[in-house]
Design a protein around this motif. Structure first.
Motif, PDB file in Angstrom:
ATOM      1  N   GLU A  39     -36.669  20.757  18.748  1.00  0.00           N
ATOM      2  CA  GLU A  39     -36.323  20.708  17.325  1.00  0.00           C
ATOM      3  C   GLU A  39     -35.602  21.995  16.970  1.00  0.00           C
ATOM      4  N   PRO A  40     -34.295  21.927  16.670  1.00  0.00           N
ATOM      5  CA  PRO A  40     -33.545  23.146  16.380  1.00  0.00           C
ATOM      6  C   PRO A  40     -34.198  23.958  15.273  1.00  0.00           C
ATOM      7  N   ASP A  41     -34.163  25.285  15.432  1.00  0.00           N
ATOM      8  CA  ASP A  41     -34.747  26.161  14.414  1.00  0.00           C
ATOM      9  C   ASP A  41     -33.783  26.408  13.258  1.00  0.00           C
ATOM     10  N   ASP A  43     -31.393  25.575   9.933  1.00  0.00           N
ATOM     11  CA  ASP A  43     -31.507  24.696   8.780  1.00  0.00           C
ATOM     12  C   ASP A  43     -30.401  23.632   8.864  1.00  0.00           C
ATOM     13  N   THR A  44     -30.634  22.480   8.260  1.00  0.00           N
ATOM     14  CA  THR A  44     -29.560  21.481   8.152  1.00  0.00           C
ATOM     15  C   THR A  44     -28.419  22.090   7.343  1.00  0.00           C
ATOM     16  N   SER A 237     -30.113  14.200  14.702  1.00  0.00           N
ATOM     17  CA  SER A 237     -31.202  15.179  14.791  1.00  0.00           C
ATOM     18  C   SER A 237     -30.817  16.472  15.478  1.00  0.00           C
ATOM     19  N   LYS A 238     -30.231  16.361  16.660  1.00  0.00           N
ATOM     20  CA  LYS A 238     -30.012  17.554  17.487  1.00  0.00           C
ATOM     21  C   LYS A 238     -28.719  18.262  17.103  1.00  0.00           C
ATOM     22  N   SER A 241     -29.081  19.474  13.408  1.00  0.00           N
ATOM     23  CA  SER A 241     -30.393  19.996  13.023  1.00  0.00           C
ATOM     24  C   SER A 241     -30.984  19.168  11.867  1.00  0.00           C
ATOM     25  N   THR A 243     -33.694  16.778  12.366  1.00  0.00           N
ATOM     26  CA  THR A 243     -34.793  16.035  12.991  1.00  0.00           C
ATOM     27  C   THR A 243     -35.650  15.263  11.986  1.00  0.00           C
ATOM     28  N   MET A 293     -24.059  26.602  16.093  1.00  0.00           N
ATOM     29  CA  MET A 293     -25.377  26.350  16.696  1.00  0.00           C
ATOM     30  C   MET A 293     -25.234  26.176  18.212  1.00  0.00           C
ATOM     31  N   ALA A 373     -34.895  25.777  21.579  1.00  0.00           N
ATOM     32  CA  ALA A 373     -34.450  25.583  20.200  1.00  0.00           C
ATOM     33  C   ALA A 373     -35.210  26.541  19.281  1.00  0.00           C
TER      34      ALA A 373
END
Ligand code: GLU
Length: 391
Positions: A39-41, A43-44, A237-238, A241, A243, A293, A373
């Motif tokens: 799960e990427p750290d 923010d969207t 999701s990936k 970012s 998820t 990212m 991530a």
């Protein structure tokens, strides 16, 4: 309380379980470094959030019509696949789902009858075998070659195919392996599947997360036969970012997409409507955050690879995609008096406060998975602790 035998036989998702355990320890005040979930750290990106907020404010809060996804998002998916994956699909060949995991589940449920064989390359993402078993199918594990970054060969695939084979799950870039098949390798594998009456579920959710100029080709673009027999699965999701938004999509042959649509109409009623508006913005809007990212994941991957290889008893392939490394840690087992990857993961969590996912959940008990991530600072902190633990 009697539960269904299907659910009794189901294993819990190890990736989510490790992540939940790490979160629980953190809430109890333990300073855990988590290499758990993919799960990427980050923010969207803000422009995606704003698109969803605008959609809510404009009243896009009702059922998705149709349940397979609103017209504009299907169009955006087709444009993305044409632009980035050299794949020409029509909106009628697309279904939008509540996350990539749901997409995978719908595809397997749509295709697999009891007794059908599904070839799952090892190491595999934890959920594939369980989804196959839920459908009554039989997972057939195809061992990857650790000396070749855990990739499998076309000859090994050919040998695994039987008259009962219905599906190959082909995941590249790989979770948990961190490897990516080169286009020539993908084409050679597609030549094998083309000789058989089978479907390929190409899980390409990490398609844009590749490192050091690693070349990539979508499985379905390998040949016209590959196009006809492949479901291409991606999601937001990936790459973006996202998820928690649960935004996945699949493109492929109309009869399979229709079958998945029928299932979706009887289960979730489709992906959340305003999430779909966020997905449109993700796919059609500014892509600079994706590259930012990706560059950061590339740096982290190189760093964690180098640090893991410096530890005694651990050997690790350099990741070329996704955000995982899957080192072989079995050289530490006798010194630590652990019997396998579950005990290894338990020991490092309890004694070093570092969370990793046992490799057995991905089909290899000699390995554990590290998701990178997380920040560079967390990576160094976790690896310092691991180094101290292994001294
Ligand atoms: N796919 C990610 C992982 O493997 C998220 C958790 C999950 O769905 O398994 O960690």
């Amino acid at each position: 309380m009697k539960l269904s035998s299907r659910v009794e036989a189901l294993a819990e998702s190890a990736t989510l379980a490790v992540t939940a355990k790490a979160a629980q320890l953190k809430s109890e005040g333990v300073d855990v470094v988590s290499f758990g979930a993919g799960e990427p750290d980050f923010d969207t990106p803000q422009h995606i959030k704003l698109a969803a907020i605008r959609a809510i404010e404009a009243g896009q809060t009702k059922y998705s019509k149709p349940a397979t996804g609103i017209a504009a998002v299907k169009q955006a998916v087709c444009e993305k696949l044409a632009r980035e994956n050299e794949l020409q699909y029509k909106p009628s060949q697309v279904i939008v789902t509540a996350g990539g995991k749901m997409a995978c589940n719908l595809a397997i449920q749509a295709l697999i009858d009891p007794g059908d064989e599904v070839i799952i390359p090892v190491p595999y993402w934890v959920s594939y075998p369980e989804m196959v078993k839920l459908a009554g199918g039989v997972p057939v594990f195809l061992e990857g070659d650790e000396n070749d970054s855990f990739k499998f060969s076309p000859a090994a695939l050919e040998a695994a195919i039987t008259p009962k084979t219905r599906l190959l799950i082909f995941n590249s870039p790989s979770n948990p392996g961190g490897f990516t098949y080169h286009p020539a390798e993908t084409q050679a594998i597609a030549e094998v599947t083309a000789r058989h009456d089978m479907v390929v579920l190409a899980d390409e959710i990490y398609d844009r997360l590749r490192f050091d100029g690693q070349a990539f080709q979508s499985f379905a673009s390998s040949s016209s036969k590959a196009y006809e027999q492949t479901l291409t699965l991606i999601g937001a999701s990936k790459t973006y970012s996202m998820t928690g938004w649960r935004a996945g999509y699949v493109a492929g042959p109309v009869p399979i997409i229709k079958a998945m649509a029928k299932l979706q109409s009887q289960s979730t009623s489709g992906a959340c409507t305003f999430v779909q508006h966020g997905l449109i913005e993700a796919l059609t809007g500014d892509q600079s955050e994706v590259e930012r990212m990706r560059v950061e994941f590339e740096k982290r991957g190189a760093h964690i690879h180098q640090r893991l290889n410096a530890l005694p008893g651990i050997s690790c392939n350099k990741p070329t995609g996704a955000f995982y490394v899957f080192p072989n840690v079995s050289g530490t087992y006798s010194k630590l008096s652990v019997a396998g990857s579950i005990e290894f993961a338990k020991a490092v969590l309890e004694k070093a406060h570092v969370a990793v996912v046992p490799g057995i959940a991905f089909g290899s008990d000699a390995c554990v998975r590290f998701s990178f991530a997380c920040s560079m600072e967390q990576i160094d902190k976790g690896l310092d602790r691991l180094a101290e633990f292994l001294r």
